[in-house]
Write a protein that holds these residues in place. Structure first.
Motif, PDB file in Angstrom:
ATOM      1  N   PRO A 147      49.723 -13.042   2.486  1.00  0.00           N
ATOM      2  CA  PRO A 147      48.438 -12.005   2.381  1.00  0.00           C
ATOM      3  C   PRO A 147      48.716 -11.319   0.813  1.00  0.00           C
ATOM      4  N   VAL A 148      47.639 -11.213   0.257  1.00  0.00           N
ATOM      5  CA  VAL A 148      47.831 -10.611  -1.140  1.00  0.00           C
ATOM      6  C   VAL A 148      46.430  -9.688  -1.216  1.00  0.00           C
ATOM      7  N   GLY A 149      46.615  -8.949  -2.156  1.00  0.00           N
ATOM      8  CA  GLY A 149      45.027  -8.181  -2.448  1.00  0.00           C
ATOM      9  C   GLY A 149      45.613  -6.491  -2.370  1.00  0.00           C
TER      10      GLY A 149
ATOM     11  N   GLY B 167      45.182  -3.294   4.655  1.00  0.00           N
ATOM     12  CA  GLY B 167      43.712  -3.135   4.277  1.00  0.00           C
ATOM     13  C   GLY B 167      43.063  -4.614   3.475  1.00  0.00           C
ATOM     14  N   GLU B 168      42.228  -4.429   2.672  1.00  0.00           N
ATOM     15  CA  GLU B 168      41.474  -5.768   2.199  1.00  0.00           C
ATOM     16  C   GLU B 168      42.456  -6.877   1.828  1.00  0.00           C
ATOM     17  N   THR B 169      42.786  -7.806   2.332  1.00  0.00           N
ATOM     18  CA  THR B 169      43.588  -8.911   1.697  1.00  0.00           C
ATOM     19  C   THR B 169      43.108 -10.391   1.957  1.00  0.00           C
ATOM     20  N   VAL B 170      43.431 -11.068   1.404  1.00  0.00           N
ATOM     21  CA  VAL B 170      43.181 -12.962   1.400  1.00  0.00           C
ATOM     22  C   VAL B 170      44.526 -13.337   1.364  1.00  0.00           C
ATOM     23  N   PHE B 171      44.606 -14.471   2.041  1.00  0.00           N
ATOM     24  CA  PHE B 171      45.922 -15.385   2.053  1.00  0.00           C
ATOM     25  C   PHE B 171      45.956 -16.428   1.023  1.00  0.00           C
TER      26      PHE B 171
END
Length: 500
Positions: A99-101, A123-127
């Motif tokens: 996950p990043v963000g 919290g808010e993340t995308v892979f």
């Protein structure tokens, strides 16, 4: 009324079933032939690709490291106690992702993004995949913007630019991590996002680093990726790649990131362990032949992007450990050839209480003055040459008296340089203070001051420092401090003349 509702429900579900397409599906399921030491040998999955993520029937994950004719070498990303021979395993068609963000800022996670600091979800993340292609040459800009470390010796002599890869190398317990942590702390008032990756470190050592950043730096703009010594070898292997992916997320947004990898020597040992367990041919020092490519494809991802792509950057500070100062060993020579310079720490200097224990003769930055501001580049001037000459003269004059006045003056000046570049931890210097101190040294302001008083002058200067002060104002304040200290020491005030 009930019958009408039932009819509506029945019609709606019949319509849903009508839209479904039922067809036979082929699915490959393999089986575990052998599992031990974090490696599982899997058969029956001929379609699996290199580095593909696999899932075991007990829920654990692993990725394909080697593809042989009879079996696949799978590196486990979880503990292997519940996996046994005969267990089913299937391919996912995906690669390892992390996950990043923004939701990662201020958190401590493992390389797969699982929180280690508290039970609260991210919290808010995308892979994004942990392995990504490095930016092409045409997508990069020259490294020209400084990344200040707050360490006078490094900022003056081995300047680091945003987008550079500067290796920190030295024997065990010589202050390698301290330099990296001080650099992270110095970004407290900058716009740089810091990512610290711990590979194979003791949990107590990692906790000290996190506590230091929380106490002295800006932890809300830091991400800590931790794969401790007790973690599976697979997690330690993907840790630097996961950290680089997290840093690249901020770079792609046009922001600046600093990545500290602590350390690549342990990462190389982990790769050697996995390679030998999966029966790859050993080479020099038992490392497999692809160890150079492994670190090259990792560090090549650190770059300064062009303005058309947002102008963001990832600056990498990989750390490596030497044995008895042997820079010609396999892993050190590999990393030195990949990076844009190295800061070499010397055990003898560390034992002599010279901190940071940087070997000025062996350290280099291949970006150097291009990443310095004009004021700092002008103020640093002959510092490296003067200090190197002093170290040589000091070595030769230990065996007898000094009769030449010029040599005596060089020795005195070198002692003041040594006192000036000695710096305590968690005491970063603003650029205006660095310029003022170097300018005062070049002008001979410290020549009439005992070396022991130079640290006092710097402390008094920092105590009265105001954010945003110009170098000229800081220098004027320093002149007054030195004159006061000279009088306190019982010396005549210096007239500003340099030593002959």
């Amino acid at each position: 009324m009930t019958e009408a509702g039932d009819d509506t429900w029945l019609a709606r579900n019949r319509a849903t079933l009508a839209r479904l397409q039922f067809a036979p599906q082929a699915r490959s399921v393999g089986r575990v032939e052998h599992v031990a030491d974090g490696i599982a040998l899997v058969s029956g999955l001929p379609e699996v690709r290199l580095n593909e993520l696999l899932r075991f029937e007990t829920g654990q994950l692993g990725f394909a490291l080697t593809l042989d004719v009879e079996a696949i070498g799978v590196v486990l990303l979880d503990q292997s106690e519940s996996i046994c021979a005969g267990a089913r395993v299937s391919g996912t068609g995906e690669v390892v992702r992390t996950p990043v963000g923004q939701g990662l800022l201020g958190r401590v996670v493992d390389p797969l993004g699982r929180p280690l600091d508290r039970d609260e979800a991210l919290g808010e993340t995308v892979f994004m995949p942990v392995e990504r292609a490095a930016p092409a040459i045409i997508e990069r800009d020259p490294v020209s913007e400084p990344l200040a470390t707050g360490i006078l010796l490094i900022d003056a002599l081995f300047a680091i630019g945003r987008g550079q890869r500067e290796l920190i190398i030295g024997d065990r317990a010589t202050g390698k991590t301290s330099i990296a942590v001080d650099t992270i702390v110095n970004q407290k008032d900058s716009d740089v996002i810091c990512v610290y990756v711990a590979i194979g470190q003791r949990a107590t050592a990692v906790q000290r680093v996190i506590d230091a950043v929380r106490r002295h730096g800006a932890p809300e703009r830091c991400v800590f990726v931790v794969a401790p010594a007790a973690a599976p070898a697979g997690l330690q292997w993907i840790a630097p790649f996961a950290g680089m992916t997290i840093a690249e997320y901020f770079r792609d947004q046009g922001r600046h990131a600093l990545l500290v990898i602590d350390d690549l020597t342990r990462h190389a040992a982990t790769h050697r362990e996995l390679a030998l367990l999966t029966r790859e041919p050993p080479g020099r020092e038992a490392y497999p032949g692809d160890i150079f490519y492994l670190h090259a494809r990792l560090l090549e991802r650190a770059a300064k992007l062009s303005g058309e792509l947002g102008g963001g950057s990832v600056t990498a500070l990989p750390i490596a450990e030497t044995d008895a100062g042997n820079l010609s060993a396999y892993i050190p020579t590999n990393l030195i050839s990949i990076t844009d310079g190295q800061i070499v720490l010397d055990a003898g200097l560390f034992a002599a209480n010279q901190r940071p224990a940087v070997d000025v003769g062996l350290s280099v930055s291949r970006v150097g003055g291009k990443a310095q501001t004009a004021a700092l580049r002008h103020a640093s001037g002959r510092l490296r040459l003067d200090y190197s000459q002093f170290q040589e003269l000091e070595m030769f004059t230990r065996f007898g008296g000094i009769t030449d006045a010029r040599i005596s003056a060089q020795i005195v000046r070198g002692q003041r340089i040594r006192a000036l570049i000695r710096q305590a931890r968690f005491a970063p210097l603003p650029e205006s203070v660095e310029v003022a101190l170097l300018g005062a040294l070049a002008d001979g302001l410290f020549d009439a001051l005992p070396p022991a008083c130079i640290a006092t002058a710097r402390e008094r200067l920092l105590a009265g420092a105001i954010s945003g002060d110009e170098a000229a104002a800081v220098r004027a304040r320093l002149d007054g401090i030195v004159q006061d200290l000279t009088r306190e020491a019982g010396h005549r005030p210096s007239d500003g003349a340099s030593a002959p």
